[in-house]
Design a protein around this motif. Structure first.
Motif, mmCIF file in Angstrom:
data_model
loop_
_atom_site.group_PDB
_atom_site.id
_atom_site.type_symbol
_atom_site.label_atom_id
_atom_site.label_comp_id
_atom_site.label_asym_id
_atom_site.label_seq_id
_atom_site.Cartn_x
_atom_site.Cartn_y
_atom_site.Cartn_z
ATOM 1 N N ALA A 282 0.828 -1.208 0.000
ATOM 2 C CA ALA A 282 0.000 0.000 0.000
ATOM 3 C C ALA A 282 0.857 1.250 0.000
ATOM 4 O O ALA A 282 0.550 2.230 -0.692
ATOM 5 N N GLY A 283 1.956 1.235 0.774
ATOM 6 C CA GLY A 283 2.842 2.398 0.785
ATOM 7 C C GLY A 283 3.454 2.671 -0.581
ATOM 8 O O GLY A 283 3.506 3.825 -1.042
ATOM 9 N N LEU A 284 3.913 1.627 -1.262
ATOM 10 C CA LEU A 284 4.478 1.803 -2.599
ATOM 11 C C LEU A 284 3.412 2.255 -3.596
ATOM 12 O O LEU A 284 3.686 3.082 -4.482
ATOM 13 N N ALA A 285 2.199 1.732 -3.455
ATOM 14 C CA ALA A 285 1.115 2.154 -4.347
ATOM 15 C C ALA A 285 0.789 3.628 -4.152
ATOM 16 O O ALA A 285 0.480 4.342 -5.116
ATOM 17 N N ILE A 286 0.858 4.100 -2.917
ATOM 18 C CA ILE A 286 0.591 5.518 -2.666
ATOM 19 C C ILE A 286 1.659 6.383 -3.322
ATOM 20 O O ILE A 286 1.362 7.457 -3.881
ATOM 21 N N VAL A 287 2.908 5.938 -3.281
ATOM 22 C CA VAL A 287 3.979 6.700 -3.934
ATOM 23 C C VAL A 287 3.729 6.777 -5.439
ATOM 24 O O VAL A 287 3.846 7.853 -6.050
ATOM 25 N N ALA A 288 3.369 5.645 -6.051
ATOM 26 C CA ALA A 288 3.098 5.650 -7.487
ATOM 27 C C ALA A 288 1.894 6.523 -7.818
ATOM 28 O O ALA A 288 1.914 7.317 -8.780
ATOM 29 N N ALA A 289 0.825 6.411 -7.027
ATOM 30 C CA ALA A 289 -0.346 7.243 -7.265
ATOM 31 C C ALA A 289 -0.028 8.712 -7.031
ATOM 32 O O ALA A 289 -0.541 9.597 -7.740
#
Length: 760
Positions: free
Chosen positions: A134-141
């Motif tokens: 989830a943390g990596l997805a937030i960075v990408a988003a």
């Protein structure tokens, strides 16, 4: 890379808010999701924070693009466009987002560990793989959102990009669509919550508080601009500070826009604090109902053993009270609790004050009164007389009384009588064994030993001090085939035995003994008299003396009766029963130690019951939701601070220009205060309205706790102190941050800065 790092350092004032915002959003999401992985709560609780981040990060991208307008213009003049230009612009925010993501994941892992340590088992606090993903997805988003925010600058005409002043622009089509989408989303969230049927809510309902806050904030901001435009004409001929303030609010599109995010975060915080307070109160009330008293100790004996133990250890009845809970299955009346109510006031007192069972203390005394069907004496006496007028012989009646003794075992005694030829009244007495602790009649059999077959009348039956004939009896017809069948005849004086040479029987109506009970509102009986099963499972007639929303031990479904009366004449306690001893919080340690030793089980405190209730119902979910709301407020603070810092340069240029015209500095400071006052009022009003709407329409359907069967329902009331607290925080943030941004400093707002910028 060196060029990128130098550029990032030169624009650190714009990139720092993006870094901090990324850290806050990632840390909050990792904390909530990491806690959910191990504690069994819903990871969807992070949805409001993600939504606010999705609104705030593109705004930061637009600010970053505004800070790089000249660089973008030069790159476009050199022929860079499309993917090459996007790559140039993406390098700096990518580095910032990666750094913020790493820091956020680390802080989120620590937050999840601390939350688990405080609210559940310490081993349940380590974040799982889903939190890291989830943390990596937030960075990408976040990177996509920043580039989306920059997209407008890439389509901006070169003449505007090289211009020093940023001119007011109409809202773009995308911005208008996003505004309408927020309003529609808020309406959809309210609708979906209103038709919720239980279970875990979907992400639209969970995003509802943030959507409602954004929608209300958006409407209030639009209303603020409209009022400011209408006030331009009135303030033009009035005081200069007021005119300057409303002019800026009416013309500058971004002056009040950050208020939306702050209002949304404040609404989420108000709802979260209200929900956490309601859930904590509900958990405490449920734990009190389940515990029954401040301390409890389980017993392996039956109901009679519990009564004997408490009376041996505490003869005066000051500290200990026996209790039995039969959880029951099926109907609500099958769920029943029994207390030694003579000790209730001393042991329990006001323990249930403020709960749904608060009225028990005033009514429990009505359960332990003298029961007219419970015998405690040691003799049984029968009285009979003849009814024949012929007087042709004597009658020798025989009265057999079957009963349940104090241990619930069946017993009987037979009383022979002799009525003379004159029919005069005769009396006989027999010993009654096993009734010191209470026993009750189960059957009465009347016959003759040998006589002339004359009828006779049973006029009295004193069963251990109880007038047995005062209760209702159900007679049983004879089994001999004849018309009509012969049976006992109830008359005003007693029971008439007709001329018949066979025994005739009768049974007490409603079972062996009547019990006075307290019942919950949910306890009903289908087309019949009120009945209650004793601790041993035999059916008794129940007299419901009062109904309450909840009762000790049975919570919102069941019955409460007096244990000594219910145990008298009852069969052995059913295996499903939970026998325990309840104790006061200040029970002497020596007495408590003796109780624990005799019971063979450790004592259980109210705090332990509360913790078990919280674990079972997922009450920690409400606390995690409050923690997430704190991250929302922090993110909103960063958004507002970044917006005010960006507007600071334009504000100082305006102050410098006005000082050239001779406007006094004190009036310029006054205009800043008036503007901050308008924004504070808007934030305060929007927060109160949004919080009231969210609490009224959404809080009850967020499933912050799982209410078990038979538990009292969770009441989500509109408490004004969390709303006032959230509104006060929002107003304070606007006053502090906005006031700081509108501070007039003589050295930084001198007219010379206009010449310096023009020369640059």
């Amino acid at each position: 890379m060196n060029r990128t790092l130098r550029g990032a350092w030169s624009r650190r004032g714009t990139l720092l808010p993006l870094l901090l915002l990324t850290v806050v959003v990632v840390a909050g999401a990792v904390t909530v999701i990491g806690f959910a992985d191990r504690a069994g709560t819903s990871p969807r609780l992070a949805v409001p924070l993600l939504l606010l981040g999705a609104v705030a990060v593109p705004a930061t991208g637009r600010e970053l693009a505004g800070a790089r307008r000249t660089e973008i213009a030069i790159a476009r003049l050199r022929g860079l466009q499309g993917g090459e230009l996007y790559t140039l612009l993406a390098m700096e925010p990518l580095l910032v987002l990666l750094l913020g993501g790493v820091l956020g994941i680390l802080l989120g892992g620590i937050g999840a560990w601390l939350a688990g340590l405080a609210w559940v088992d310490a081993s349940a606090a380590l974040p799982g793989p889903s939190a890291l993903v989830a943390g990596l997805a937030i960075v990408a988003a976040g990177l996509a959102a920043v580039l989306l925010g920059m997209a407008g600058a890439l389509r901006e005409p070169l003449s505007q990009q090289v211009s020093i002043a940023a001119r007011p622009r109409l809202a773009s089509t995308g911005a208008m669509f996003a505004s309408v989408l927020i309003l529609v989303g808020a309406v959809v969230a309210v609708y979906r919550s209103s038709v919720a049927t239980g279970g875990e809510p979907d992400w639209v309902v969970l995003a509802g508080p943030a959507l409602v806050g954004l929608a209300v904030g958006q409407l209030v901001v639009g209303l603020l601009r409209l009022v400011a435009r209408l006030a331009l004409g009135r303030t033009a001929r009035g005081a200069l500070p007021g005119f300057l303030a409303v002019r800026r609010l009416a013309r500058v599109a971004d002056a009040a826009t950050p208020i939306r995010v702050l209002v949304a975060a404040s609404v989420v915080a108000a709802l979260a604090v209200t929900g956490a307070a309601d859930v904590d109160g509900w958990t405490d009330d449920t734990a009190r109902l389940r515990a029954g008293a401040p301390l409890q100790v389980e017993l392996d004996s039956d109901a009679r053993g519990a009564l004997e133990l408490t009376r041996d250890l505490d003869p005066e009845g000051r500290w200990l009270m026996a209790a039995v809970l039969v959880p029951g299955q099926g109907s609500v009346p099958a769920r029943r609790a029994f207390l030694d109510t003579s000790r209730y006031d001393a042991v329990v007192g006001d323990f249930f004050a403020g709960t749904a069972a608060a009225g028990v203390g005033a009514r429990v005394g009505r359960l332990s009164g003298d029961n007219p069907t419970i015998a405690t004496g040691d003799t049984v006496r029968a009285t009979a007389r003849g009814v024949s007028t012929r007087r042709s012989g004597e009658v020798r009646p025989r009265v057999t009384v079957a009963y349940l003794d104090q241990r619930g075992l069946s017993a009987e005694t037979t009383i022979p009588l002799r009525i003379g030829p004159d029919g005069a009244e005769a009396t006989a007495t027999r010993p009654l064994r096993g009734c010191a602790g209470g026993c009750s009649i189960t059957e009465l059999v009347l016959d003759r030993s040998r006589d002339a077959g004359l009828p006779w009348l049973l006029t009295g039956l004193d069963f251990g001090g109880v007038d047995a004939l005062a209760q209702a009896w159900r007679t049983v017809p004879s089994q001999i085939l004849q018309a009509p069948p012969v049976e006992l005849v109830p008359v005003d004086e007693g029971l008439l035995v007709p001329s018949f040479d066979r025994p005739l029987g009768a049974f007490p109506v409603g079972g062996a003994a009547r019990l006075s009970v307290l019942a919950t509102h949910s306890a009903t009986w289908d087309d019949g008299p009120a009945l209650v099963d004793s601790p041993g499972g035999d059916e008794r007639r129940a007299d419901v003396v009062a109904r309450l929303p909840a009762l000790p031990l049975v919570e919102a479904d069941g019955l409460l009766a007096d244990l000594p009366l219910a145990a008298a004449g009852s069969p052995p306690t059913v295996p499903a029963a939970e026998v325990r001893v309840l104790a006061r919080a200040d029970t002497p340690p020596a007495l408590l130690a003796d109780l624990v030793e005799a019971a063979g089980h450790e004592r259980r405190t109210l705090a332990a019951v509360d913790a078990a209730t919280a674990d079972e119902t997922g009450a920690a979910q409400a606390r995690v939701y409050s923690l997430m709301a704190g991250f929302c407020l922090l993110a909103a603070l960063l958004v507002l601070a970044a917006a005010v810092a960006r507007q600071r340069a334009a504000w100082l240029r305006e102050v410098a220009a006005l000082r050239v015209l001779g406007v006094p500095t004190d009036q310029l400071r006054g205009s800043g205060r008036v503007e901050v006052l308008w924004l504070t009022t808007a934030a305060l009003l929007a927060t109160v309205v949004g919080a009231v709407v969210a609490v009224r329409l959404l809080l009850a359907h967020l499933s912050l706790v799982t209410v078990p069967e038979h538990a009292v329902p969770l009441r989500t009331d509109l408490d004004w102190w969390p709303i006032g607290l959230a509104a006060g925080v929002a107003a304070l943030v606007v006053v502090v941050v906005g006031g700081r941004g509108r501070t007039v400093q003589a050295d930084r707002s001198r007219p010379a800065i206009l010449r310096e910028e023009g020369a640059a």
